[in-house]
Design a protein around this motif. Structure first.
Motif, PDB file in Angstrom:
ATOM      1  N   PHE A 224      32.051  53.597  40.426  1.00 39.51           N
ATOM      2  CA  PHE A 224      32.831  53.179  39.264  1.00 39.51           C
ATOM      3  C   PHE A 224      32.657  51.680  39.040  1.00 39.51           C
ATOM      4  CE2 PHE A 224      34.581  57.056  40.968  1.00 39.51           C
ATOM      5  CZ  PHE A 224      34.492  57.863  39.838  1.00 39.51           C
ATOM      6  N   GLN A 225      32.277  51.341  37.826  1.00 39.55           N
ATOM      7  CA  GLN A 225      32.008  49.932  37.505  1.00 39.55           C
ATOM      8  C   GLN A 225      33.237  49.303  36.876  1.00 39.55           C
ATOM      9  OE1 GLN A 225      30.665  48.652  33.978  1.00 39.55           O
ATOM     10  NE2 GLN A 225      31.265  46.706  34.894  1.00 39.55           N
ATOM     11  N   ILE A 226      33.518  48.093  37.311  1.00 39.90           N
ATOM     12  CA  ILE A 226      34.667  47.339  36.799  1.00 39.90           C
ATOM     13  C   ILE A 226      34.143  46.079  36.120  1.00 39.90           C
ATOM     14  CG2 ILE A 226      36.789  46.117  37.448  1.00 39.90           C
ATOM     15  CD1 ILE A 226      36.745  47.867  40.077  1.00 39.90           C
ATOM     16  N   ASN A 227      34.596  45.838  34.900  1.00 38.42           N
ATOM     17  CA  ASN A 227      34.241  44.575  34.234  1.00 38.42           C
ATOM     18  C   ASN A 227      35.095  43.453  34.812  1.00 38.42           C
ATOM     19  OD1 ASN A 227      32.449  45.878  32.558  1.00 38.42           O
ATOM     20  ND2 ASN A 227      33.571  45.472  30.660  1.00 38.42           N
ATOM     21  N   ASN A 228      34.505  42.295  34.974  1.00 35.68           N
ATOM     22  CA  ASN A 228      35.250  41.157  35.530  1.00 35.68           C
ATOM     23  C   ASN A 228      36.517  40.861  34.738  1.00 35.68           C
ATOM     24  OD1 ASN A 228      33.106  40.974  37.292  1.00 35.68           O
ATOM     25  ND2 ASN A 228      32.034  39.435  36.060  1.00 35.68           N
ATOM     26  N   GLU A 229      36.450  41.104  33.434  1.00 41.38           N
ATOM     27  CA  GLU A 229      37.596  40.750  32.571  1.00 41.38           C
ATOM     28  C   GLU A 229      38.831  41.593  32.909  1.00 41.38           C
ATOM     29  OE1 GLU A 229      35.250  42.529  30.086  1.00 41.38           O
ATOM     30  OE2 GLU A 229      36.589  44.161  29.559  1.00 41.38           O
ATOM     31  N   ALA A 230      38.638  42.696  33.621  1.00 42.15           N
ATOM     32  CA  ALA A 230      39.794  43.526  33.997  1.00 42.15           C
ATOM     33  C   ALA A 230      40.809  42.695  34.783  1.00 42.15           C
ATOM     34  CB  ALA A 230      39.349  44.719  34.835  1.00 42.15           C
ATOM     35  N   PHE A 231      40.310  41.682  35.509  1.00 42.14           N
ATOM     36  CA  PHE A 231      41.205  40.890  36.359  1.00 42.14           C
ATOM     37  C   PHE A 231      41.945  39.802  35.573  1.00 42.14           C
ATOM     38  CE2 PHE A 231      38.118  42.914  39.060  1.00 42.14           C
ATOM     39  CZ  PHE A 231      38.975  43.548  39.959  1.00 42.14           C
ATOM     40  N   ALA A 232      41.666  39.761  34.280  1.00 42.91           N
ATOM     41  CA  ALA A 232      42.379  38.807  33.434  1.00 42.91           C
ATOM     42  C   ALA A 232      43.498  39.503  32.666  1.00 42.91           C
ATOM     43  CB  ALA A 232      41.412  38.137  32.464  1.00 42.91           C
ATOM     44  N   GLY A 233      43.600  40.823  32.810  1.00 40.40           N
ATOM     45  CA  GLY A 233      44.654  41.566  32.107  1.00 40.40           C
ATOM     46  C   GLY A 233      45.657  42.117  33.115  1.00 40.40           C
ATOM     47  N   PHE A 234      46.742  42.681  32.643  1.00 37.37           N
ATOM     48  CA  PHE A 234      47.766  43.162  33.582  1.00 37.37           C
ATOM     49  C   PHE A 234      47.527  44.618  33.977  1.00 37.37           C
ATOM     50  CE2 PHE A 234      51.869  45.232  34.456  1.00 37.37           C
ATOM     51  CZ  PHE A 234      52.196  44.533  35.602  1.00 37.37           C
ATOM     52  N   ARG A 235      47.522  45.485  32.963  1.00 38.20           N
ATOM     53  CA  ARG A 235      47.420  46.914  33.249  1.00 38.20           C
ATOM     54  C   ARG A 235      46.050  47.262  33.863  1.00 38.20           C
ATOM     55  NH1 ARG A 235      48.146  51.934  29.080  1.00 38.20           N
ATOM     56  NH2 ARG A 235      48.417  53.515  30.670  1.00 38.20           N
ATOM     57  N   GLU A 236      45.002  46.645  33.312  1.00 34.81           N
ATOM     58  CA  GLU A 236      43.656  46.948  33.802  1.00 34.81           C
ATOM     59  C   GLU A 236      43.444  46.389  35.201  1.00 34.81           C
ATOM     60  OE1 GLU A 236      40.537  46.356  30.958  1.00 34.81           O
ATOM     61  OE2 GLU A 236      41.693  47.304  29.369  1.00 34.81           O
ATOM     62  N   LYS A 237      44.052  45.243  35.466  1.00 33.71           N
ATOM     63  CA  LYS A 237      43.934  44.646  36.806  1.00 33.71           C
ATOM     64  C   LYS A 237      44.614  45.551  37.848  1.00 33.71           C
ATOM     65  CE  LYS A 237      45.311  40.534  39.381  1.00 33.71           C
ATOM     66  NZ  LYS A 237      45.705  39.136  39.287  1.00 33.71           N
ATOM     67  N   LYS A 238      45.754  46.062  37.455  1.00 32.89           N
ATOM     68  CA  LYS A 238      46.497  46.952  38.354  1.00 32.89           C
ATOM     69  C   LYS A 238      45.644  48.197  38.673  1.00 32.89           C
ATOM     70  CE  LYS A 238      51.028  49.020  38.535  1.00 32.89           C
ATOM     71  NZ  LYS A 238      52.076  49.553  37.716  1.00 32.89           N
ATOM     72  N   PHE A 239      45.020  48.728  37.632  1.00 33.12           N
ATOM     73  CA  PHE A 239      44.182  49.915  37.797  1.00 33.12           C
ATOM     74  C   PHE A 239      42.978  49.599  38.696  1.00 33.12           C
ATOM     75  CE2 PHE A 239      40.535  52.479  36.478  1.00 33.12           C
ATOM     76  CZ  PHE A 239      41.048  53.773  36.574  1.00 33.12           C
ATOM     77  N   ALA A 240      42.320  48.474  38.412  1.00 36.52           N
ATOM     78  CA  ALA A 240      41.116  48.097  39.182  1.00 36.52           C
ATOM     79  C   ALA A 240      41.478  47.834  40.645  1.00 36.52           C
ATOM     80  CB  ALA A 240      40.475  46.859  38.557  1.00 36.52           C
TER      81      ALA A 240
END
Ligand code: FE2
Length: 228
Positions: A160-176
Motif C-alpha cells: 500500500f502506497q502512502i503519499n507524503n502529504e497524508a502526514f500533513a492532514g488529520f484524518r489521512e495521517k491517522k489512517f496512514a
C-alpha cells in the motif's frame, strides 16, 4: 536509499510536469530533499491510450528529453500509475507497465466508489503475470470507501502506497499511521505533479519520522526485495 515510488516528473506525458524545464526543477527538488531513487509513474488510462506499446513509446520519448539536461538521472526508473478499469487485467501488454527491473506494478483505484470487480482486476494482474501490486495512495479513499470496502482492499495481497502529504492532514495521517502500526507492507511517494501546489515533498515525510528513520527505511527496502 530514499525512494520516491510515485511521481509525475516525466515531461509532457500526463497532467504532471509540463515540460523539460519543469522536470529538471522537480528532479532537482527531489535530490535536494535527499531522494536517491525515483520511480517515474505517469498516468496510464486504458480508455485514453491506443495501446500499451504506444504509451511506452510516448514514455520513452518523454524520458529521452531529460537525457542531456543538467539533471542527474542516476537511479531513475520507469513505471506507470495504472488506473484500474473493468477488464484492465486482460489488456494486451499490461505487464509491460511494471516498474522496470522489478515485479512491482503501481495501480490506482478510481474515485467513483468501490466495485467488486476492482480487487478482482488487481488479483488477476498479480496472478497472471506474477506481479506484486502497489495500491496508490490508499489514504485518499478513506472518505470514498466504506469501512468494509476498505477492509476488503486491505486483505488483498498488495503493497500500500502512502503519499507524503497524508502526514500533513488529520484524518489521512491517522489512517496512514494505523496502516504502518498494523504491519502492512507500505511504500511512500510524493505523487508530485509540478513545482507549485503538488511539488516534491519528502521534507514532510522526513520531518514526520525524524526520530523514527526505520519507518522510511522499511519503505525504501521494499524495492530491493522486488528486483528481478
Ligand atoms: Fe499519481
Amino acid at each position: 536509499m530514499l525512494t520516491d515510488y510515485h511521481c509525475h516528473i516525466l515531461p509532457g506525458i500526463d497532467d504532471g510536469s509540463e515540460n523539460t524545464e519543469m522536470s529538471v526543477k522537480m528532479l532537482g527538488l527531489q535530490r535536494q530533499q535527499g531522494v536517491e531513487r525515483i520511480i517515474a509513474t505517469p498516468h496510464f488510462y486504458a480508455h485514453r491510450e491506443k495501446s500499451v506499446d504506444n504509451f511506452l513509446k510516448k514514455r520513452d520519448n518523454s524520458y529521452k528529453k531529460l537525457i542531456g539536461s543538467e539533471v542527474d538521472l542516476t537511479n531513475v526508473f520507469l513505471g506507470a500509475e495504472i488506473s484500474i478499469e473493468k477488464g484492465i487485467s486482460e489488456l494486451d501488454g499490461i505487464e509491460k507497465l511494471a516498474v522496470e527491473g522489478t515485479d512491482l506494478i503501481l495501480l490506482e483505484f478510481p474515485y467513483t466508489g468501490f466495485k467488486d470487480w476492482m480487487p478482482e482486476e488487481v488479483h488477476n494482474i498479480a496472478c497472471e503475470f506474477r506481479l506484486v501490486p502497489i495500491i496508490a495512495h490508499l489514504h485518499r479513499y478513506v472518505s470514498i470507501f466504506s469501512k468494509e470496502e476498505m477492509e476488503a482492499v486491505l486483505r488483498m495481497k498488495a503493497i500500500f502506497q502512502i503519499n507524503n502529504e497524508a502526514f500533513a492532514g488529520f484524518r489521512e495521517k491517522k489512517f496512514a499511521a494505523k496502516l504502518i502500526k498494523n504491519g502492512v507492507r507500505y511504500v511512500f511517494g510524493s505523487d508530485c505533479h509540478n513545482i507549485a501546489v503538488r511539488s516534491p515533498n519528502f521534507d514532510i515525510l522526513k520531518k514526520e519520522f525524524r526520530k523514527k528513520p526505520e519507518i522510511i527505511e522499511a519503505s525504501d527496502n521494499i524495492y530491493e526485495k522486488h528486483i528481478l
